[in-house]
Design an enzyme around this catalytic site. Structure first.
Site, PDB file in Angstrom:
ATOM      1  N   LYS A   1       0.886  -1.042  -0.107  1.00  0.00           N
ATOM      2  CA  LYS A   1       0.044  -0.140  -0.075  1.00  0.00           C
ATOM      3  C   LYS A   1       0.943   1.084  -0.072  1.00  0.00           C
ATOM      4  O   LYS A   1       1.450   1.729   1.036  1.00  0.00           O
ATOM      5  CB  LYS A   1      -1.072   0.034   1.230  1.00  0.00           C
ATOM      6  CG  LYS A   1      -2.051   0.892   1.105  1.00  0.00           C
ATOM      7  CD  LYS A   1      -2.041   2.245   0.724  1.00  0.00           C
ATOM      8  CE  LYS A   1      -1.729   3.197   1.852  1.00  0.00           C
ATOM      9  NZ  LYS A   1      -1.712   4.489   1.446  1.00  0.00           N
TER      10      LYS A   1
ATOM     11  N   GLU B   1       9.911   2.053  10.353  1.00  0.00           N
ATOM     12  CA  GLU B   1      11.093   3.148  10.233  1.00  0.00           C
ATOM     13  C   GLU B   1      10.377   4.240  10.229  1.00  0.00           C
ATOM     14  O   GLU B   1       9.543   4.768   9.481  1.00  0.00           O
ATOM     15  CB  GLU B   1      11.426   2.821   8.614  1.00  0.00           C
ATOM     16  CG  GLU B   1      12.092   1.543   8.413  1.00  0.00           C
ATOM     17  CD  GLU B   1      13.426   1.543   9.015  1.00  0.00           C
ATOM     18  OE1 GLU B   1      14.171   2.714   9.377  1.00  0.00           O
ATOM     19  OE2 GLU B   1      14.268   0.441   8.708  1.00  0.00           O
TER      20      GLU B   1
ATOM     21  N   GLU C   1      10.537  16.835  14.271  1.00  0.00           N
ATOM     22  CA  GLU C   1      11.079  16.756  12.779  1.00  0.00           C
ATOM     23  C   GLU C   1      10.286  17.428  11.976  1.00  0.00           C
ATOM     24  O   GLU C   1       9.023  17.882  12.035  1.00  0.00           O
ATOM     25  CB  GLU C   1      10.743  15.135  12.367  1.00  0.00           C
ATOM     26  CG  GLU C   1      10.840  14.813  10.885  1.00  0.00           C
ATOM     27  CD  GLU C   1      10.738  13.414  10.844  1.00  0.00           C
ATOM     28  OE1 GLU C   1       9.762  13.041  10.889  1.00  0.00           O
ATOM     29  OE2 GLU C   1      11.597  12.588  10.306  1.00  0.00           O
TER      30      GLU C   1
HETATM   31  P1  NAD Z   1       2.404   8.774   7.157  1.00  0.00           P
HETATM   32  O1  NAD Z   1       2.871   8.172   8.448  1.00  0.00           O
HETATM   33  O2  NAD Z   1       1.209   9.766   7.225  1.00  0.00           O
HETATM   34  O3  NAD Z   1       2.029   7.947   6.087  1.00  0.00           O
HETATM   35  C1  NAD Z   1       3.065   6.860   5.677  1.00  0.00           C
HETATM   36  C2  NAD Z   1       2.297   5.464   4.814  1.00  0.00           C
HETATM   37  O4  NAD Z   1       1.309   5.089   6.133  1.00  0.00           O
HETATM   38  C3  NAD Z   1       1.467   6.105   3.784  1.00  0.00           C
HETATM   39  O5  NAD Z   1       1.300   5.196   2.907  1.00  0.00           O
HETATM   40  C4  NAD Z   1      -0.026   6.409   4.548  1.00  0.00           C
HETATM   41  O6  NAD Z   1      -1.035   6.192   3.630  1.00  0.00           O
HETATM   42  C5  NAD Z   1       0.072   5.221   5.532  1.00  0.00           C
HETATM   43  N1  NAD Z   1      -0.835   5.409   6.674  1.00  0.00           N
HETATM   44  C6  NAD Z   1      -1.434   6.560   7.165  1.00  0.00           C
HETATM   45  N2  NAD Z   1      -2.078   6.376   8.098  1.00  0.00           N
HETATM   46  C7  NAD Z   1      -2.407   5.106   8.167  1.00  0.00           C
HETATM   47  C8  NAD Z   1      -2.963   4.331   9.359  1.00  0.00           C
HETATM   48  N3  NAD Z   1      -3.717   4.667  10.040  1.00  0.00           N
HETATM   49  N4  NAD Z   1      -2.914   2.915   9.013  1.00  0.00           N
HETATM   50  C9  NAD Z   1      -2.056   2.418   8.041  1.00  0.00           C
HETATM   51  N5  NAD Z   1      -1.264   3.108   7.263  1.00  0.00           N
HETATM   52  C10 NAD Z   1      -1.406   4.492   7.280  1.00  0.00           C
HETATM   53  O7  NAD Z   1       3.716   9.660   6.867  1.00  0.00           O
HETATM   54  P2  NAD Z   1       4.076  10.458   5.664  1.00  0.00           P
HETATM   55  O8  NAD Z   1       3.464  11.822   5.935  1.00  0.00           O
HETATM   56  O9  NAD Z   1       3.678   9.899   4.280  1.00  0.00           O
HETATM   57  O10 NAD Z   1       5.651  10.546   5.750  1.00  0.00           O
HETATM   58  C11 NAD Z   1       6.469  11.441   6.325  1.00  0.00           C
HETATM   59  C12 NAD Z   1       7.013  10.764   7.651  1.00  0.00           C
HETATM   60  O11 NAD Z   1       7.464   9.353   7.299  1.00  0.00           O
HETATM   61  C13 NAD Z   1       7.908  11.794   8.580  1.00  0.00           C
HETATM   62  O12 NAD Z   1       7.697  11.602   9.791  1.00  0.00           O
HETATM   63  C14 NAD Z   1       9.412  10.790   8.177  1.00  0.00           C
HETATM   64  O13 NAD Z   1      10.348  11.164   9.010  1.00  0.00           O
HETATM   65  C15 NAD Z   1       8.734   9.427   8.085  1.00  0.00           C
HETATM   66  N6  NAD Z   1       9.724   8.699   7.212  1.00  0.00           N
HETATM   67  C16 NAD Z   1      10.654   7.798   7.723  1.00  0.00           C
HETATM   68  C17 NAD Z   1      11.355   7.028   6.924  1.00  0.00           C
HETATM   69  C18 NAD Z   1      12.250   5.956   7.819  1.00  0.00           C
HETATM   70  O14 NAD Z   1      13.030   5.449   7.059  1.00  0.00           O
HETATM   71  N7  NAD Z   1      12.778   6.236   8.959  1.00  0.00           N
HETATM   72  C19 NAD Z   1      11.571   7.253   5.454  1.00  0.00           C
HETATM   73  C20 NAD Z   1      10.540   8.004   4.946  1.00  0.00           C
HETATM   74  C21 NAD Z   1       9.796   8.876   5.876  1.00  0.00           C
END
Ligand code: NAD
Length: 464
Positions: free
Chosen positions: A170, A245, A371
């Site tokens: 997803k 992650e 962050e």
């Molecule tokens: P997010 O957590 O909103 O979304 C990430 C993914 O999770 C997307 O596919 C989203 O659709 C899905 N998602 C959202 N809500 C969900 C739920 N309730 N249940 C299951 N899936 C859900 O994050 P974002 O805004 O897309 O990305 C930015 C964040 O990601 C930043 O905080 C960044 O640090 C983190 N990030 C971490 C890494 C790492 O390797 N540690 C890498 C990239 C991004």
């Protein structure tokens, strides 16, 4: 690319159960470039069933044959490099050279590394009178963010396939077209139907359904700490494996004997790349009191090379743009000194934020703790090495970092005391085989290389 209006399930593009769609927006000009289906729990269920049905045969496929499919996958990604780069630029907004070199280039290396590892990994070991079998965990639910859209997919799917797992992906709602191209590459690579499946959709709907699905054995999630915490709780309640992650607030520690100009220049470049949307970005620059003013001047100079709309792309969407501008306002409010950039949007169209550098940032300020995920660097002053360590370790995160010193030995001594998963020593290069992942609230588990492969294996001991 031509967007698919279907899901990729069981080796074919199939209509979604519902009619809802997600609009994909180009963040540079704010135009809608495509629509993809917004999957529901029913689509997720169909994909998980396909992955479950495909699992026994894929798990039993000899590692050398799995390796051959992964080589074909790396080749299929390489063959699509141009369209991948253009698509990533269109939906993420990254400048085309960055999309070509990093976004489309690195995943080819990572996929190839897992082809190689699958072929030579010891899936069996002897311990005394036991033989220990390393077996695939089962069906993997992979949930990925938009910031490195292809890398995040490959860093999960390639090791899962190498281990013998099957996958339902997803991807982030902002970057589904890259995921569709990846699905095309898996098809071209000749993966058996059901081994890889794609469901596009909203996080709170399709993502949640995947994380909670009872027939998923392992959830691998990359994204925000807030969502990661929820997914960890859901997985814990179901006694299911989980890899997380999450976010970061990494320190770029410049020790007194370091080459200051180099450390500052590389540090600014590290944050500005990908508009600061890199979880491991060194957003806190730590400089000793004696050379602090010199470092601030060097940083002010270095950041002039990063111009929004040229080398620096927009943020991925309006929400992220507003969030980052809010953090910049907060920095000013809390008394940090703006030496470049600021909260005003630099361009009328597109979700751009000015490359921003703050001086006189203290460790307790919001911009030093949370962050930001944008092109914003904070420069902090430390009194001595122990103070630098306290500041470096003084956040809830621990994903990455850098140390610069007069020599590697001194930098390594400092790095050993850092609570973080990865440290670049005196400008060390990216290694696609080095384990990547966080200490503390930056996550659970590791990606890349043999450590990344181990996440998708479980052990069985046979005693003789
Ligand atoms: P997010 O957590 O909103 O979304 C990430 C993914 O999770 C997307 O596919 C989203 O659709 C899905 N998602 C959202 N809500 C969900 C739920 N309730 N249940 C299951 N899936 C859900 O994050 P974002 O805004 O897309 O990305 C930015 C964040 O990601 C930043 O905080 C960044 O640090 C983190 N990030 C971490 C890494 C790492 O390797 N540690 C890498 C990239 C991004």
């Amino acid at each position: 690319m031509q967007a698919h209006d279907q899901m990729y399930i069981d080796g074919a593009w199939r209509p979604a159960v519902g009619r809802d769609t997600i609009a994909v927006v180009n963040p540079a000009d704010e135009q809608v470039i495509a629509h993809v289906p917004a999957g529901t729990a029913e689509d997720v269920d169909a994909a998980v069933r396909a992955a479950r049905a495909a699992f026994p045969a894929w798990a039993a496929t000899p590692p050398a044959e799995r390796a051959a499919r992964l080589t074909a996958l790396a080749d299929a990604l390489a063959a699509r490099k141009d369209v991948l780069a253009e698509t990533i630029t269109a939906e993420l907004g990254s400048p085309l050279p960055l999309s070509q070199m990093v976004h489309a280039g690195v995943p080819v290396l990572v996929a190839a590394s897992y082809a190689e590892l699958a072929g030579r990994h010891a899936f069996e070991e002897r311990i005394g009178n036991s033989t220990v079998l390393l077996e695939p965990v089962g069906v993997v639910g992979a949930i990925t963010p938009w910031n490195y859209p292809l890398h995040q997919i490959v860093a999960k799917v390639a090791p899962a396939l190498a281990a013998g797992c099957t996958v339902v992906l997803k991807p982030a709602e902002d970057t589904p077209l890259t995921a569709q191209l990846f699905a095309e590459a898996t098809e071209a690579a000749g993966l058996p139907p059901g081994v890889f499946n794609l469901v596009t959709g909203l996080g709170a709907v399709a993502g949640q359904a995947l994380a909670a699905h009872e027939d998923v054995d392992l959830v691998s999630f990359t994204g925000s700490t807030a969502v990661g915490r929820q997914i960890g709780a859901t997985a814990g309640a179901a006694v299911k494996r989980v890899a997380l992650e999450l976010g970061g607030k990494s320190a770029n520690v410049i020790l007194p004997g370091a080459d200051l100009a180099k450390a500052v220049n590389v540090g600014i470049a590290n944050v500005m790349t990908n508009s600061g949307q890199t979880c491991s970005a060194w957003t806190r620059m730590l400089v000793d009191a004696e050379r602090y003013d010199e470092a601030v001047e060097l940083a002010a100079n270095a950041v002039t090379k990063y111009v929004a709309g040229e080398r620096v792309g927009p943020l991925v969407n309006a929400k992220q743009q507003a969030r980052v501008r809010g953090y910049i306002e907060k920095g000013v409010e809390e008394g940090a000194r703006l030496i470049s950039g600021g909260p005003d949007a630099p361009l009328e169209t597109g979700f751009y934020v000015s490359p921003t550098v703050f001086a006189d940032v203290t460790p307790d300020m919001t911009i030093a703790q949370e962050e930001i995920f944008g092109p914003v660097v904070s420069i902090l002053r430390y009194e001595d090495v122990d103070d630098a360590l306290r500041i470096a370790n003084g956040t809830v995160y621990g994903l990455a970092g850098a140390v610069w010193a007069a020599d590697d030995e001194e930098a390594v001594a400092f790095a050993r005391r850092m609570d973080t998963g990865q440290v670049d020593i005196n400008g060390g290069r990216f290694n696609p085989l080095a384990p990547f992942g966080g200490y503390k609230q930056s996550g659970v588990g590791r990606e890349l290389g043999p450590h990344g492969l181990a996440e998708y294996l479980q052990t069985k001991s046979l005693q003789f």
